[in-house]
Enzyme design. Structure first.
Site, short mmCIF file in Angstrom:
data_model
loop_
_atom_site.label_atom_id
_atom_site.label_comp_id
_atom_site.label_asym_id
_atom_site.label_seq_id
_atom_site.Cartn_x
_atom_site.Cartn_y
_atom_site.Cartn_z
N ARG A 44 13.70 1.28 -4.78
CA ARG A 44 13.21 0.15 -3.67
C ARG A 44 13.82 -1.08 -3.97
NH1 ARG A 44 6.94 2.13 -2.58
NH2 ARG A 44 7.22 4.08 -1.75
N ASP A 147 -6.77 -8.28 0.56
CA ASP A 147 -5.67 -7.34 -0.06
C ASP A 147 -4.65 -8.30 -0.65
OD1 ASP A 147 -4.96 -4.34 0.75
OD2 ASP A 147 -3.50 -5.13 -0.14
C1 LIG Z 1 -4.99 3.21 -0.51
S1 LIG Z 1 -5.20 1.67 0.06
C2 LIG Z 1 -6.81 1.73 0.33
C3 LIG Z 1 -7.40 1.03 1.77
C4 LIG Z 1 -8.93 1.11 2.10
N1 LIG Z 1 -9.60 0.60 0.97
C5 LIG Z 1 -9.05 2.71 2.23
O1 LIG Z 1 -9.74 3.17 1.63
O2 LIG Z 1 -8.71 3.27 3.43
C6 LIG Z 1 -5.18 0.59 -1.39
C7 LIG Z 1 -4.90 -1.03 -0.98
O3 LIG Z 1 -5.24 -1.70 -2.28
C8 LIG Z 1 -4.33 -2.82 -2.54
N2 LIG Z 1 -4.31 -3.38 -4.02
C9 LIG Z 1 -3.59 -2.64 -4.71
N3 LIG Z 1 -3.65 -3.65 -5.90
C10 LIG Z 1 -4.41 -4.73 -5.43
C11 LIG Z 1 -4.88 -5.79 -6.23
N4 LIG Z 1 -4.68 -6.01 -7.22
N5 LIG Z 1 -5.71 -6.78 -5.43
C12 LIG Z 1 -6.00 -6.45 -4.18
N6 LIG Z 1 -5.64 -5.45 -3.38
C13 LIG Z 1 -4.68 -4.64 -4.12
C14 LIG Z 1 -3.08 -2.25 -1.92
O4 LIG Z 1 -2.14 -3.24 -1.34
C15 LIG Z 1 -3.48 -1.42 -0.79
O5 LIG Z 1 -3.66 -1.95 0.42
#
Ligand SMILES: C[S@@+](CC[C@H](N)C(=O)[O-])C[C@H]1O[C@@H](n2cnc3c(N)ncnc32)[C@H](O)[C@@H]1O
Length: 285
Positions: A44, A147
């Protein structure tokens, strides 16, 4: 015979040393790249670097270090954003049956945090649960949805979803909480005004400081900690404890656990549910 010169990567090609990629990703997001993900991410980043006319991954990383717009792109390339309306539905039952009745007795404003909200189904599902069970409580509730990924936040804020994304919702829920835009296969569903006023979206890296956040009654932190290493997870469990009101709830994903030695801070209170103990009311139900 002389050994072939190892590719220095910094100067000659788009390969990029795996540890350089992992370090960059970890430094900017706290995300640990699993062994199966390194090659996918490298591909990517290479595609993106080529598109920008860059000859090395190092040049791409230098750009990210300086330019915030490209940094947002980079983060979008590495996050996993799988989500869905009413995902892990038992938490929304818990919210409606146990958490909301407890909060109803308190007349003040209620604060809920969706930490790692992805494209929005989680905070909108929280808002729908509140509206569906007690409109008066919904009116005094603020949901903060954060996020790190600007692209998913843009979509979350728009509140606009395709037919394939609202499959977890009943027809009654769609009719009540969404407006239709477009026709036929292009039809999309947009979250309607009463819910829209309940949620504030904010870009936030959870490993940075959390400026100006209120004390929360409920924190949804689901399916995010799995991307971090154990020391980063521990720091977050402690910070979430500090950010919860006494008696407040932390809800986490099905593959996540608060370690046993931190459960004096966050007591198990059901399936992937924890509560900050309340000193004034020792027996948190
Ligand atoms: C798998 S999704 C989970 C979404 C939701 N909480 C759910 O369970 O359906 C994980 C999310 O965590 C966010 N994320 C990852 N690292 C992060 C960080 N350091 N700070 C804030 N968000 C983060 C990603 O961008 C992603 O949108």
């Amino acid at each position: 015979m002389t050994a072939p010169r190892a590719c220095p990567c910094r100067d000659c090609c788009l390969d990029g040393a795996p540890d350089q990629i992992a370090r960059m990703v970890h430094d900017l997001s706290g995300i640990v790249i699993g062994p199966d993900k390194g090659d996918i991410l490298r591909a990517r980043f290479q595609r993106r670097a080529r598109l920008l006319g860059l000859k090395t991954l190092a040049a791409y990383f230098d750009l990210i270090a300086g330019a915030s717009e490209e940094r947002d792109r980079f983060i979008s390339l590495l996050t996993t954003n799988v989500t869905g309306f009413f995902r892990e539905a038992h938490h929304f039952d818990l919210l409606a049956r146990q958490i909301m009745p407890g909060l109803d007795r308190i007349g003040r404003r209620i604060n809920i945090w969706s930490a790692g909200c992805s494209s929005g189904p989680e905070p909108w599902s929280i808002a729908m649960t509140l509206q569906g069970h007690c409109a008066a409580m919904a009116r005094r509730t603020r949901i903060l949805a954060c996020d790190i990924d600007a692209a998913v936040l843009h979509k979350a804020r728009s509140g606009c979803y395709g037919a394939d994304e609202v499959t977890g919702l009943s027809a009654a829920q769609i009719n009540r909480h969404f407006c239709a835009c477009g026709d036929g296969p292009l039809r999309r569903w947009r979250v309607a005004p009463p819910l829209r006023g309940m949620v504030e979206f904010r870009q936030l890296n959870l490993h940075d400081v959390w400026p100006g956040l209120p004390a929360f009654d409920v924190i949804f932190f689901r399916n995010v900690s799995i991307y971090f290493d154990p020391p980063a997870q521990r720091r977050l469990w402690q910070r979430f404890h500090d950010q919860l009101r006494p008696g407040g709830w932390l809800l986490i994903g099905h593959a996540e656990r608060v370690p046993a030695d931190l459960q004096h801070l966050l007591r198990p209170a059901g399936l992937t549910a924890y509560r900050r103990p309340d000193q004034n009311c020792e027996a948190v139900p």
